[in-house]
Design an enzyme around this catalytic site. Structure first.
Site, PDB file in Angstrom:
ATOM      1  N   PRO A 231       6.610  22.431  21.356  1.00 18.63           N
ATOM      2  CG  PRO A 231       5.229  21.053  20.049  1.00 18.63           C
ATOM      3  CD  PRO A 231       5.743  22.461  20.175  1.00 18.63           C
TER       4      PRO A 231
ATOM      5  CG  ASP B 177       8.471  22.848  16.596  1.00 15.18           C
ATOM      6  OD1 ASP B 177       7.489  22.183  17.005  1.00 15.18           O
ATOM      7  OD2 ASP B 177       8.379  24.025  16.223  1.00 15.18           O
ATOM      8  CG  HIS B 178       6.538  15.939  18.379  1.00 14.59           C
ATOM      9  ND1 HIS B 178       5.918  15.420  17.264  1.00 14.59           N
ATOM     10  CD2 HIS B 178       6.867  14.878  19.153  1.00 14.59           C
ATOM     11  CE1 HIS B 178       5.860  14.114  17.365  1.00 14.59           C
ATOM     12  NE2 HIS B 178       6.439  13.750  18.506  1.00 14.59           N
ATOM     13  NE  ARG B 179       5.258  24.225  17.099  1.00 14.94           N
ATOM     14  CZ  ARG B 179       5.398  25.521  17.352  1.00 14.94           C
ATOM     15  NH1 ARG B 179       4.349  26.247  17.657  1.00 14.94           N
ATOM     16  NH2 ARG B 179       6.600  26.094  17.297  1.00 14.94           N
TER      17      ARG B 179
END
Lengths: 463, 398, 348
Positions: free
Chosen positions: A257, A435-437
């Protein structure tokens, strides 16, 4: 076929340096292999005589498949393939046994080496226990076999749900490229009963050659060309590098994401510093530095300040993520064969001139496709700079398993507000893809703020 | 073909012309013991007013000397040609089966002399002599035996399947009796169009046993078709005698079952055969089929590869003594029609013709493999199978 | 266009061709006075007379051979053999003569002959009256064999057969004589050697000829309605030459095939089709080719036995379902609504 990089799944034989009958000593270069990253020399780990070549120049083989037969004097030709697990370059991703790429006889996408793989691998395969019983045949429909061949699928992992465990096409969903072959463009349809006049194609009593050309033209790599194509397309072979890029970045774009934060810095001071430094360096007979060299160090320092950006998401099943202690910055290089990212290790410990020298060297090697696995692996962050093309700003796709990538635009003179006046000053824009994680907006923003302040106070970069 | 309306003879009107002109010919020379004496103990009275079964007893009227010489010359041509064919077979220039008219020359010549050029001939596989006598060039006949493109059937038929549209030789058939329904149908076509040609259909004695014999004669008689069925009775199938294959070995009598005119004639006398065949042709031309039995002998075996072990040495001697070419030649010499010089000249002439034919055949090329699929269909059709055995069904073909 | 029965289409075509061409004439047992055992030739004797409509004695070899001989002289006979079972009596004249004469004599004599004969069993006619042996003729080079399944094709293929200069075996079917369909008014001959895709589809290729093409069409329509299965139906129309191109093109698209035939399975017509599919569409097959054929027994008289031996719609649907299951096809409705009643023939 040895595994020569951590992302390599298959290799193409570039040049055989030894030929059948040649005596080989340990360390002699046997063959040059094209991987997803570079053309690599592969050295012999055994002494003996090369007895037979199984995979010719230009042909592709899966990791673990036998590429040649070697007579090491023990009788019963051993494989000059790697067998997996032995002789993998140190320092790369731990060489787990090639269980994911079992040499499974004829079901390999590349059938070329497979036939010899059974016997040849038995000798070395015993070493790591991955050798499959010679002659085990997966039951698959002819259609499945063709699709596997064309898409280089290894059927050994596919579960067959057809009668008797037969692998049927339905079992390949998700493993195939999403674009289906276009419907065959055919000659006029035969007459239907009652039709006024059958659609006579005027065929003669000559041979009714229902050649494969009757269907869509299929090139060996599986490109289907619709004869009715108005684009006048012609097939151009994809290099190994391109194909790997396609695979990996598709996965990245699909699975990570991404979100994007753009920041801008006043680069006036940076440019002054660079000019000043270069004058002195030149006078001292040393190599000049570039804006990018300064940026690499700036980014390295910023990563030290914000170590959570220097990280990797592991997996949905994992309860941990990885934060890397070392700052290994990949520098995206546009080589002829495609995008290559050589990695500068420990960028935070090197001076700008050292970074510059290393960058120059790596770029040169990339152009010649001589990068080693060590030089293209282990990155923790990537910088992509399209400034030399005049790009204002852009967004990049994260290079997995990293968590972020910085896309840098051109340094340009632009009208800037200083006090109450508008003056021309150098400005520089850059976008962080995260990386939104593992990275939130705030962290990304903070990172960029740090980077900006470094750029705007460039003496802190070299200090 | 000229189209003439033909007066249909009313079958119930009494005896036909043929009954009036008795084609009675005494067999010349000694009668072979195997042939039952014609008319000896059989009534010559027709069983119904419409059919005639005649026996042959009285001598035939003589024709011109030129015609007699022609008979002899024609018989000699057939004899020498067939001998040359036998030799070519042993030289492997002719393959497959090769059935010869040796001993039947008089029958062949006499029968063919009775046909108009526009009449049709269907025969069986013992046909070389018939082909020659229909006027087909011996070169083309020999070339066909050799399987060359200049052959009568372009090399596609061989000894058993000769065919010539111009000379109206409509085959040449290897299936015993296969030609009978065809001949009947050809006669049907002539009748359909109201033309006045006839069809002659020759066959062996063994053919009289096959179903097609019965069906064809029945249909021909039922529909009043202009066909002459000729049984060449040489007393042998291959090695089986007529007595062992026919419940009624007087084969001409079978005509009575169909109320068909029939006769039997000595096949050693070309003149007698000519007369008998002419009568038969006239009857047929009037719209009634005819069955003519011609009694002959085969000089040698069934074909060139048959050593005829079923014959005794004594029988072979007898056959040689009765050789029709020799005996007819002797008769003509005795009658002053031919002398030795004539015969010598004829032999020389025929020898040249036959040698030329052999040379022509040997120099004619074999048909090219490219023509293999040319004669499967007359009307072109898509998806025709034109595949050689080694070629795959799909992919590269042809 | 006119709606008429298969029988009517045959009758009218024979009549029109006889009017058009004097060399066309008919021969066969009971075709004149009796008006044909299946009434195809009704009224033709009184219209054309005994020269052109000939009742023959019971002599299949004799009259078929006579037709060949007449054809050699340029007439265009149309022979009716009462059922294909009886063609065996004429086998020699068909195979050894009609089919060979053009080739055997180097192309000097054409044989423009048509043999019309119905196949089909199912009326409790017993072993010797219930066979489907078109295979024997489809096997022979030099023969052409066509098998119309609709009234329109009956007309178009009969026109083609009569006008063709080669011997054509025209296969009719007892069960089809009463079927109705649209028939074009114009006399346009079909092209021999071409199959027809009578229903385009994507899920499976269903191949049949004669009565079975009819059954195939019905089954495909039924399954489309009840379960949304999209079957592509091919009517072969021509057994020799066989249109392999159309068959293979279809299977390359659908990846699965079921062949329907009324003859026996072993060495039957379907065997050639299956072999051709395996050859030309090998890489496109997701399941083996299935054949639905008659049980390999001499046809018994007793009704339940006969019914069991004949391939029914149920058998066809079963084969289709099994093939679709083998390729992992999921239907919208898994309920097997099988209609036992067939509109064609006595096979239930």
């Amino acid at each position: 076929m040895p595994r020569l990089s951590d992302t390599m799944e298959e290799g193409a034989i570039s040049t055989w340096r030894k030929h059948p009958g040649d005596t080989v000593a340990i360390g002699d270069v046997l063959v040059e292999i094209e991987t997803d990253k570079a053309v690599m020399e592969y050295e012999a780990y055994q002494a003996g005589i090369l007895s037979k070549i199984l995979v010719d120049e230009g042909q592709v083989a899966q990791i673990g498949a036998a590429i040649a037969l070697f007579d090491d004097g023990t009788g019963g030709g051993a494989s000059a393939g790697p067998g997996g697990g032995t002789g993998i370059a140190e320092g790369t991703v731990p060489a787990e046994p090639d269980n994911s790429k079992k040499p499974s006889g004829e079901d390999n996408g590349a059938a070329h080496a497979a036939e010899g793989g059974g016997a040849g691998l038995a000798a070395t395969g015993a070493a790591n226990g991955t050798a499959q019983a010679a002659g085990t045949r997966r039951i698959a429909s002819p259609l499945v076999r063709k699709l596997a061949r064309e898409n280089h699928l290894d059927l050994s992992d596919v579960q067959g749900t057809g009668p008797g465990g037969r692998i049927i096409r339905a079992d390949l969903t998700g493993l195939l490229p999403s674009t289906p072959a276009p419907a065959p463009a055919q000659a006029p349809a035969p007459a239907t009963p009652g039709a006024a006049l059958p659609a006579s194609t005027g065929s003669t009593t000559g041979a009714p050659a229902v050649a494969p050309a009757a269907g869509p033209a299929v090139s060996p790599s599986g490109t289907t060309i619709d004869p009715g194509d108005v684009r006048s397309s012609r097939p151009v072979p994809l290099s190994q590098v391109r194909r790997v890029i396609a695979r990996r970045l598709s996965a990245s774009a699909r699975e990570i994401p991404h979100f994007y934060v753009t920041a801008e810095a006043d680069a006036e001071e940076l440019m002054k510093l660079r000019a000043d430094l270069n004058a002195r360096l030149t006078a001292a007979d040393r190599h000049k530095i570039s804006v990018n060299d300064l940026l690499i160090r700036a980014v390295a320092l910023a990563l030290r300040r914000h170590p959570e950006v220097n990280a990797s998401y592991v997996s949905d099943e994992s309860t941990t993520m990885l934060v890397h202690d070392r700052v290994n910055i990949g520098v995206a290089v546009a080589a002829d064969s495609g995008l290559i990212v050589p990695v500068i290790r420990d960028a935070d410990t090197k001076t700008v001139t050292q970074l510059g020298a290393e960058a120059r060297e790596l770029v040169g090697l990339a152009g010649e496709r001589k990068l080693t696995p060590a030089q293209t692996s282990g990155g923790t962050f990537t910088i992509s700079n399209l400034g030399m093309f005049g790009v204002a700003d852009f967004t990049a796709i994260i290079n997995p398993p990293e968590a972020a990538i910085l896309a840098v635009g051109a340094t340009t003179r632009e009208p800037t507000v200083v006090g109450d006046e508008i003056v021309p000053r150098y400005r520089l824009r850059y976008t962080l893809s995260s990386d939104h994680r593992v990275i939130d907006g705030a962290l990304a923003a903070q990172f960029l703020k740090t980077l900006t302040s470094l750029i705007e106070s460039p003496w802190l970069i070299v200090a | 073909m000229a189209s003439q309306a033909r007066q249909r003879r009313n079958p119930a009107a009494g005896k036909s012309e043929a009954a009036a002109a008795q084609d009675a010919v005494a067999p010349s020379g000694t009668v072979p013991a195997a042939v039952p004496e014609p008319g000896a103990d059989e009534p010559a009275v027709p069983e119904s007013p419409a059919s005639t079964v005649s026996a042959t007893t009285a001598p035939a009227p003589r024709v011109s000397e030129d015609q007699l010489r022609q008979y002899y010359k024609d018989m000699l041509l057939v004899r020498r040609f067939e001998e040359r064919a036998a030799r070519a077979y042993t030289e492997a220039l002719i393959g497959g089966y090769c059935h010869l008219n040796l001993g039947e020359e008089a029958a062949v010549v006499g029968l063919m002399a009775a046909l108009r050029p526009t009449d049709y001939l269907f025969t069986n596989y013992r046909e070389h002599g018939y082909a020659l006598q229909r006027g087909i060039d011996p070169k083309k006949v020999m070339a066909e035996l050799y399987g060359r493109v200049d052959g009568v059937s372009k090399g596609w038929g061989g000894s058993m399947h000769m065919f010539d549209v111009t000379h109206r030789l409509l085959g040449g058939y290897g299936i015993v009796g296969g030609q009978l329904p065809l001949a009947t149908g050809a006669a049907l076509a002539i009748d359909y169009r109201g033309e006045d040609d006839i069809v002659m259909c020759t066959m062996g004695d063994g053919t009289a046993a096959i179903g097609a014999f019965h069906e064809s004669l029945n249909i021909a008689a039922l529909w009043h078709l202009p066909v002459v069925f000729v049984v060449i009775n040489n007393h042998l199938g291959m090695g089986t005698t007529v007595e062992h294959s026919a419940a009624e070995p007087h084969l001409y009598k079978r005509g009575a079952a169909y109320r068909m005119d029939a006769a039997v004639v000595d096949g050693f006398d070309p003149e007698a055969v000519h007369v008998a065949a002419t009568t038969a042709a006239e009857v047929a031309r009037s719209g009634r089929p005819y069955l003519l039995e011609v009694v002959t002998e085969r000089l040698k075996g069934h074909s060139v590869v048959d050593p005829a072990k079923y014959r005794t040495a004594q029988e072979n001697e007898r056959l040689k003594a009765n050789d029709p070419v020799a005996t007819y030649g002797a008769r003509l010499m005795a009658d002053g029609v031919l002398d030795e010089l004539d015969i010598e000249a004829l032999e020389k002439e025929i020898a040249e013709v036959v040698a030329d034919a052999a040379a022509f055949a040997a120099s004619s090329p074999s048909p090219s493999v490219e023509t293999l699929f040319d004669y499967t269909y007359a009307s072109p059709v898509p998806n025709d199978s034109r595949r050689l055995p080694g070629q795959p069904l799909f992919g590269e073909s042809s | 266009m006119t709606i008429m029965t298969y029988r009517q289409a045959l009758h009218d075509t024979l009549r029109n061709e006889m009017l058009r061409d004097d060399s066309v004439f008919l021969m066969g047992e009971e075709i004149g006075v009796f008006e044909g055992s299946y009434k195809i030739t009704a009224g033709l004797l009184s219209e054309f007379g005994p020269k052109r409509v000939r009742d023959t004695p019971i002599a299949e070899e004799g009259f078929t051979g006579a037709a060949v001989g007449a054809a050699m002289l340029g007439l265009r006979p149309v022979v009716e053999i009462m059922t294909i079972n009886f063609s065996l009596l004429a086998l020699d004249q068909i195979v050894n003569h009609a089919a060979k004469i053009y080739g055997m004599f180097g192309g000097q004599a054409k044989v423009p002959l048509v043999i019309r004969t119905p196949g089909g069993g199912g009326q409790q006619l017993g072993a010797t009256h219930s066979q489907n042996i078109e295979l024997y003729y489809a096997f022979v080079p030099g023969m052409k064999v066509v098998a119309p399944s609709t009234p329109a094709d009956a007309k178009a293929l009969l026109l083609a057969a009569i006008r063709d200069d080669d011997p054509v075996l025209f296969l009719e079917n007892l069960a089809l004589y009463n079927t109705k369909g649209d028939v074009p008014d114009a006399d346009i001959p079909a092209e021999i050697g071409r199959a027809a895709v009578t229903r385009p589809g994507r899920d499976l290729t269903l191949i049949g000829y004669s009565r079975m093409a009819h059954v195939a069409a019905e089954v495909a329509a039924q399954l489309a309605t009840t379960e949304g299965i999209d079957i592509e139906v091919i009517d072969l129309r021509s057994l020799r030459p066989l249109d392999r191109e159309t068959i293979v093109e279809s299977v390359r698209k659908t990846h699965a095939a079921v062949v329907l035939e009324d003859d026996w399975l072993t060495y039957g017509i379907g065997a050639e089709i299956a072999a051709s599919i395996s050859d030309g569409a090998f890489d496109y097959l997701d399941a083996p080719v299935r054949r639905v054929a008659m049980a390999e027994v001499p046809m018994p008289y007793a009704k339940p036995l006969e019914t069991a031996a004949l391939p029914s719609r149920y058998d066809v649907i079963t084969a289709i379902r099994q093939t679709l299951a083998a390729v992992g096809y999921r239907t919208s409705s898994q309920a097997s609504t099988v209609s036992g009643a067939s509109t064609v023939g006595a096979s239930q």
